[in-house]
Design a protein around this motif. Sequence first.
Motif, PDB file in Angstrom:
ATOM      1  N   PHE A 180      -2.852   7.308 -24.192  1.00  0.00           N
ATOM      2  CA  PHE A 180      -2.165   6.691 -23.063  1.00  0.00           C
ATOM      3  C   PHE A 180      -0.786   7.285 -22.825  1.00  0.00           C
ATOM      4  O   PHE A 180       0.086   6.641 -22.250  1.00  0.00           O
ATOM      5  N   CYS A 181      -0.612   8.509 -23.222  1.00  0.00           N
ATOM      6  CA  CYS A 181       0.649   9.231 -23.039  1.00  0.00           C
ATOM      7  C   CYS A 181       0.591   9.994 -21.714  1.00  0.00           C
ATOM      8  O   CYS A 181      -0.480  10.393 -21.250  1.00  0.00           O
ATOM      9  N   GLY A 182       1.746  10.216 -21.120  1.00  0.00           N
ATOM     10  CA  GLY A 182       1.820  11.006 -19.895  1.00  0.00           C
ATOM     11  C   GLY A 182       1.345  12.435 -20.089  1.00  0.00           C
ATOM     12  O   GLY A 182       0.969  13.109 -19.129  1.00  0.00           O
ATOM     13  N   TYR A 183       1.339  12.913 -21.334  1.00  0.00           N
ATOM     14  CA  TYR A 183       0.859  14.261 -21.638  1.00  0.00           C
ATOM     15  C   TYR A 183      -0.638  14.299 -21.935  1.00  0.00           C
ATOM     16  O   TYR A 183      -1.185  15.351 -22.255  1.00  0.00           O
ATOM     17  N   ALA A 184      -1.328  13.157 -21.844  1.00  0.00           N
ATOM     18  CA  ALA A 184      -2.748  13.099 -22.200  1.00  0.00           C
ATOM     19  C   ALA A 184      -3.592  14.079 -21.385  1.00  0.00           C
ATOM     20  O   ALA A 184      -4.649  14.521 -21.854  1.00  0.00           O
ATOM     21  N   ARG A 185      -3.124  14.460 -20.215  1.00  0.00           N
ATOM     22  CA  ARG A 185      -3.873  15.441 -19.412  1.00  0.00           C
ATOM     23  C   ARG A 185      -4.042  16.758 -20.178  1.00  0.00           C
ATOM     24  O   ARG A 185      -4.912  17.569 -19.856  1.00  0.00           O
ATOM     25  N   GLN A 186      -3.207  16.974 -21.213  1.00  0.00           N
ATOM     26  CA  GLN A 186      -3.323  18.189 -22.012  1.00  0.00           C
ATOM     27  C   GLN A 186      -4.620  18.228 -22.816  1.00  0.00           C
ATOM     28  O   GLN A 186      -5.028  19.295 -23.280  1.00  0.00           O
ATOM     29  N   PHE A 187      -5.291  17.090 -22.963  1.00  0.00           N
ATOM     30  CA  PHE A 187      -6.586  17.098 -23.645  1.00  0.00           C
ATOM     31  C   PHE A 187      -7.535  18.089 -22.989  1.00  0.00           C
ATOM     32  O   PHE A 187      -8.272  18.800 -23.668  1.00  0.00           O
ATOM     33  N   SER A 188      -7.539  18.148 -21.646  1.00  0.00           N
ATOM     34  CA  SER A 188      -8.458  19.075 -20.973  1.00  0.00           C
ATOM     35  C   SER A 188      -8.076  20.524 -21.271  1.00  0.00           C
ATOM     36  O   SER A 188      -8.950  21.368 -21.450  1.00  0.00           O
ATOM     37  N   GLY A 189      -6.795  20.830 -21.338  1.00  0.00           N
ATOM     38  CA  GLY A 189      -6.356  22.177 -21.700  1.00  0.00           C
ATOM     39  C   GLY A 189      -6.688  22.517 -23.146  1.00  0.00           C
ATOM     40  O   GLY A 189      -7.051  23.655 -23.462  1.00  0.00           O
ATOM     41  N   LEU A 190      -6.568  21.536 -24.045  1.00  0.00           N
ATOM     42  CA  LEU A 190      -6.940  21.761 -25.437  1.00  0.00           C
ATOM     43  C   LEU A 190      -8.448  21.999 -25.557  1.00  0.00           C
ATOM     44  O   LEU A 190      -8.894  22.844 -26.338  1.00  0.00           O
ATOM     45  N   GLN A 191      -9.234  21.277 -24.755  1.00  0.00           N
ATOM     46  CA  GLN A 191     -10.671  21.496 -24.745  1.00  0.00           C
ATOM     47  C   GLN A 191     -10.990  22.909 -24.264  1.00  0.00           C
ATOM     48  O   GLN A 191     -11.859  23.582 -24.816  1.00  0.00           O
ATOM     49  N   GLU A 192     -10.273  23.369 -23.257  1.00  0.00           N
ATOM     50  CA  GLU A 192     -10.486  24.730 -22.763  1.00  0.00           C
ATOM     51  C   GLU A 192     -10.133  25.756 -23.851  1.00  0.00           C
ATOM     52  O   GLU A 192     -10.854  26.742 -24.024  1.00  0.00           O
ATOM     53  N   LEU A 193      -9.060  25.515 -24.611  1.00  0.00           N
ATOM     54  CA  LEU A 193      -8.715  26.408 -25.728  1.00  0.00           C
ATOM     55  C   LEU A 193      -9.837  26.417 -26.763  1.00  0.00           C
ATOM     56  O   LEU A 193     -10.205  27.467 -27.293  1.00  0.00           O
ATOM     57  N   HIS A 194     -10.355  25.234 -27.053  1.00  0.00           N
ATOM     58  CA  HIS A 194     -11.462  25.114 -28.009  1.00  0.00           C
ATOM     59  C   HIS A 194     -12.669  25.927 -27.538  1.00  0.00           C
ATOM     60  O   HIS A 194     -13.280  26.657 -28.331  1.00  0.00           O
ATOM     61  N   GLU A 195     -13.010  25.824 -26.271  1.00  0.00           N
ATOM     62  CA  GLU A 195     -14.161  26.544 -25.736  1.00  0.00           C
ATOM     63  C   GLU A 195     -13.922  28.051 -25.713  1.00  0.00           C
ATOM     64  O   GLU A 195     -14.828  28.835 -26.019  1.00  0.00           O
ATOM     65  N   ARG A 196     -12.715  28.447 -25.366  1.00  0.00           N
ATOM     66  CA  ARG A 196     -12.416  29.872 -25.232  1.00  0.00           C
ATOM     67  C   ARG A 196     -12.183  30.562 -26.574  1.00  0.00           C
ATOM     68  O   ARG A 196     -12.668  31.676 -26.796  1.00  0.00           O
ATOM     69  N   TYR A 197     -11.417  29.920 -27.454  1.00  0.00           N
ATOM     70  CA  TYR A 197     -11.004  30.575 -28.697  1.00  0.00           C
ATOM     71  C   TYR A 197     -11.724  30.063 -29.938  1.00  0.00           C
ATOM     72  O   TYR A 197     -11.671  30.697 -30.988  1.00  0.00           O
ATOM     73  N   GLY A 198     -12.412  28.922 -29.837  1.00  0.00           N
ATOM     74  CA  GLY A 198     -13.172  28.417 -30.975  1.00  0.00           C
ATOM     75  C   GLY A 198     -14.195  29.415 -31.486  1.00  0.00           C
ATOM     76  O   GLY A 198     -14.289  29.641 -32.701  1.00  0.00           O
ATOM     77  N   PRO A 199     -14.967  30.062 -30.598  1.00  0.00           N
ATOM     78  CA  PRO A 199     -15.937  31.054 -31.074  1.00  0.00           C
ATOM     79  C   PRO A 199     -15.282  32.244 -31.789  1.00  0.00           C
ATOM     80  O   PRO A 199     -15.949  32.937 -32.559  1.00  0.00           O
ATOM     81  N   ARG A 200     -13.988  32.451 -31.546  1.00  0.00           N
ATOM     82  CA  ARG A 200     -13.271  33.538 -32.228  1.00  0.00           C
ATOM     83  C   ARG A 200     -12.597  33.045 -33.511  1.00  0.00           C
ATOM     84  O   ARG A 200     -11.919  33.812 -34.183  1.00  0.00           O
ATOM     85  N   GLY A 201     -12.776  31.753 -33.818  1.00  0.00           N
ATOM     86  CA  GLY A 201     -12.283  31.249 -35.093  1.00  0.00           C
ATOM     87  C   GLY A 201     -11.181  30.216 -35.032  1.00  0.00           C
ATOM     88  O   GLY A 201     -10.787  29.679 -36.058  1.00  0.00           O
ATOM     89  N   LEU A 202     -10.647  29.904 -33.850  1.00  0.00           N
ATOM     90  CA  LEU A 202      -9.545  28.943 -33.764  1.00  0.00           C
ATOM     91  C   LEU A 202     -10.053  27.516 -33.928  1.00  0.00           C
ATOM     92  O   LEU A 202     -10.989  27.104 -33.246  1.00  0.00           O
ATOM     93  N   LEU A 203      -9.427  26.773 -34.825  1.00  0.00           N
ATOM     94  CA  LEU A 203      -9.683  25.342 -34.932  1.00  0.00           C
ATOM     95  C   LEU A 203      -8.648  24.622 -34.084  1.00  0.00           C
ATOM     96  O   LEU A 203      -7.443  24.841 -34.250  1.00  0.00           O
ATOM     97  N   VAL A 204      -9.103  23.799 -33.166  1.00  0.00           N
ATOM     98  CA  VAL A 204      -8.230  22.880 -32.443  1.00  0.00           C
ATOM     99  C   VAL A 204      -8.504  21.513 -33.046  1.00  0.00           C
ATOM    100  O   VAL A 204      -9.641  21.051 -33.040  1.00  0.00           O
ATOM    101  N   LEU A 205      -7.478  20.883 -33.588  1.00  0.00           N
ATOM    102  CA  LEU A 205      -7.619  19.578 -34.229  1.00  0.00           C
ATOM    103  C   LEU A 205      -6.656  18.587 -33.595  1.00  0.00           C
ATOM    104  O   LEU A 205      -5.443  18.794 -33.617  1.00  0.00           O
TER     105      LEU A 205
END
Length: 186
Positions: free
Chosen positions: A56-81
Amino acid sequence: MAETTRRALLLATPLLLAAAPAERGHDFRFDDIEGGVIDLADWRGKPMLVVNTASFCGYARQFSGLQELHERYGPRGLLVLAVPSNDFNQENADANAIKDFCEATWGVQFPMAAPTHVKGPEAHPFFVWAAAQSVAPRWNFYKYLVGRDGRLLQGFPSSTEPDSASFRQAIQAALAAPAPGARPTG
């Protein structure tokens, strides 16, 4: 007297070892939001992005950007936690409600820890370790980038958007770094 001192040291040794600070970001474990444990040692040799979050934070919209990082860089080894926390009074207390909200609202598919303290005397040891090298989270969505070797590379404030050029460059540099113990090519 010597026997008393020896006994005191033997009794204190486990406490001293338990209190010894971890040297690398891969040395920590979090409770998983779904139960079980997220052991960062499972990502040893890979970069990690650990983010304290709040639904419920004003920055919560960043969840979608973090998901995009997970999709883009997760296969290359990045863990987003994501590490949900109510330390700034903007998170639900119920782990299932947090998980359901983040999945339904933001499409979150990356790992999430159970609600965790990120500041103060009850802060999770990862955040104590990271704050000692950078800065403690001042608000939700503070981001810590950990390198393949487990060193803290950089902390990013809440205002750093997941799609910002400097943030992406730091992630790409962490992914491009050789794995610990890798032999140079050429």
